[in-house]
Write a protein that holds these residues in place. Structure first.
Motif, mmCIF file in Angstrom:
data_model
loop_
_atom_site.group_PDB
_atom_site.id
_atom_site.type_symbol
_atom_site.label_atom_id
_atom_site.label_comp_id
_atom_site.label_asym_id
_atom_site.label_seq_id
_atom_site.Cartn_x
_atom_site.Cartn_y
_atom_site.Cartn_z
ATOM 1 N N LEU A 1 1.250 -1.048 0.355
ATOM 2 C CA LEU A 1 -0.259 0.199 0.052
ATOM 3 C C LEU A 1 0.319 0.565 0.300
ATOM 4 O O LEU A 1 0.403 2.462 -0.442
ATOM 5 N N GLN B 1 2.072 7.540 1.992
ATOM 6 C CA GLN B 1 0.371 7.126 2.199
ATOM 7 C C GLN B 1 -0.576 6.323 0.929
ATOM 8 O O GLN B 1 0.428 5.944 0.009
ATOM 9 N N MET B 2 -1.042 5.795 0.863
ATOM 10 C CA MET B 2 -2.199 4.985 -0.412
ATOM 11 C C MET B 2 -2.116 6.415 -1.433
ATOM 12 O O MET B 2 -2.539 7.081 -0.716
ATOM 13 N N ALA C 1 -4.073 7.697 -4.382
ATOM 14 C CA ALA C 1 -6.380 8.641 -4.320
ATOM 15 C C ALA C 1 -6.279 6.919 -5.094
ATOM 16 O O ALA C 1 -7.757 6.388 -4.784
ATOM 17 N N SER D 1 -9.072 6.193 8.245
ATOM 18 C CA SER D 1 -9.976 6.879 6.520
ATOM 19 C C SER D 1 -11.097 6.001 6.727
ATOM 20 O O SER D 1 -12.617 6.768 5.664
ATOM 21 N N GLU E 1 -4.461 7.731 8.649
ATOM 22 C CA GLU E 1 -5.101 7.235 7.536
ATOM 23 C C GLU E 1 -5.748 5.833 7.173
ATOM 24 O O GLU E 1 -6.629 5.377 6.719
ATOM 25 N N LEU E 2 -4.797 5.142 7.973
ATOM 26 C CA LEU E 2 -4.958 4.257 7.859
ATOM 27 C C LEU E 2 -5.940 3.638 8.293
ATOM 28 O O LEU E 2 -6.676 2.071 8.987
ATOM 29 N N ILE F 1 -10.304 0.012 -2.811
ATOM 30 C CA ILE F 1 -10.952 -0.201 -1.390
ATOM 31 C C ILE F 1 -11.894 0.473 -0.948
ATOM 32 O O ILE F 1 -12.631 -0.463 -0.896
ATOM 33 N N MET F 2 -12.320 1.422 -1.377
ATOM 34 C CA MET F 2 -13.766 2.035 -1.000
ATOM 35 C C MET F 2 -14.860 1.500 -1.521
ATOM 36 O O MET F 2 -15.732 0.974 -1.196
ATOM 37 N N GLN G 1 -7.047 4.180 -2.796
ATOM 38 C CA GLN G 1 -7.938 4.181 -2.135
ATOM 39 C C GLN G 1 -9.571 4.080 -2.332
ATOM 40 O O GLN G 1 -10.360 3.141 -1.769
ATOM 41 N N ALA H 1 -11.718 2.965 5.498
ATOM 42 C CA ALA H 1 -11.046 1.790 4.689
ATOM 43 C C ALA H 1 -10.761 0.626 4.742
ATOM 44 O O ALA H 1 -11.274 -0.365 4.436
ATOM 45 N N ASP I 1 0.069 0.799 -9.168
ATOM 46 C CA ASP I 1 -0.983 1.005 -8.748
ATOM 47 C C ASP I 1 -1.495 -0.558 -8.964
ATOM 48 O O ASP I 1 -2.859 -0.776 -8.931
#
Length: 269
Positions: free
Chosen positions: A15, A24-25, A27, A61, A57-58, A33-34, A30, A63, A255
């Motif tokens: 990630l 961070q992941m 966009a 968030s 964030e993890l 995952i959403m 993320q 997620a 990605d």
């Protein structure tokens, strides 16, 4: 059979990429995952990290439903610890005695907190350099009263004056030493792994193994690759991981996680 799926994600090299400063992941990852979450599937972090090492964030968030932490030593679902297994206290104290004798710095990891003696400046700097908030560590504690689930070490000497080799052969323990500079290492119980943590989570959620998926890149991901229904290795992953995985996805900077989710779990979009 349940149609809900459970998907487990390694952090480092999957990630995020701390070696390239990507903390961070992206966009795109993320968002993918959403999409899983929006369709009612369950998403988990599966990491060697303890809870305190996770970026907000993890954790916050939305997620992820939960976390398989410290290579399976603790499993948290919807904020509740559903499984935890500490190291034997006598083992921890014996290892600490070795570290003190050879001037090896160590950190003790609990389910929610980690414990670092304030004089271990080099180890604190090591964590800060990889984006971990060291201000969240606990510095006022006694080794003897701390429940420890995993330990990590740093030494100015490669191999920790021979301690790292001893730890790798220690009965009841598993460990990984950094293969590049050989100055840091981690140990945890040999009867736990990301795979065992995943099985605890699946059992708790009543999701069959066949409906589970995992993304990983490193050697501590091998057990979960062999356990889940479908395994994905990152294109940047270790050769052993790619050889064991069902599917190799593009690398982290392409990605790959998003590609795997959209093309193989959710289907073509």
């Amino acid at each position: 059979m349940s149609t809900k799926k459970a998907i487990f994600f390694d952090i480092d090299g999957t990630l995020i990429d701390i070696t390239k400063g990507q903390l961070q992941m992206t966009a795109k990852v993320q968002a993918a995952i959403m999409e899983l979450r929006a369709e009612g599937h369950h998403t988990f972090i599966a990491s060697g990290r303890p809870y305190s090492y996770l970026d907000p964030e993890l954790r916050e968030s939305g997620a992820f439903d939960g976390f398989v932490l410290m290579n399976g030593a603790a499993v948290i679902l919807d904020g509740k610890t559903i499984f935890s297994q500490p190291l034997l206290h006598d083992t921890v104290m014996e290892i600490i005695a070795l570290c003190k004798r050879e001037n090896v710095q160590y950190i003790l990891q609990g389910v929610r907190q980690v414990y670092l003696h304030p004089e271990f400046h080099e180890l604190r700097r090591f964590y800060a350099d990889i984006g971990i908030d060291t201000d969240a560590f606990l510095y006022d504690f006694e080794d003897e009263t701390t429940e420890t689930y995993k330990m990590e070490f740093w030494s100015e000497d490669k191999g920790g004056h021979g301690i790292f080799k001893k730890l790798l052969a220690w009965p009841g323990l598993s460990g990984l030493m950094d293969p590049f500079h050989k100055q840091n290492m981690e140990v945890y119980a040999s009867d736990i792994s990301k795979a065992s943590g995943i099985l605890h989570a699946l059992d708790y959620m009543k999701i069959p193994v066949e409906q589970s998926y995992a993304f990983g890149d490193g050697l501590n991901d091998l057990e979960m690759m062999d356990t889940v229904g479908t395994s994905f290795a990152m294109g940047n992953g270790q050769p052993e991981v790619k050889a064991r995985a069902d599917i190799v996805v593009p690398g982290i900077h392409e990605d790959g996680v998003a590609w795997g989710i959209r093309h193989k779990i959710l289907g073509e979009r």
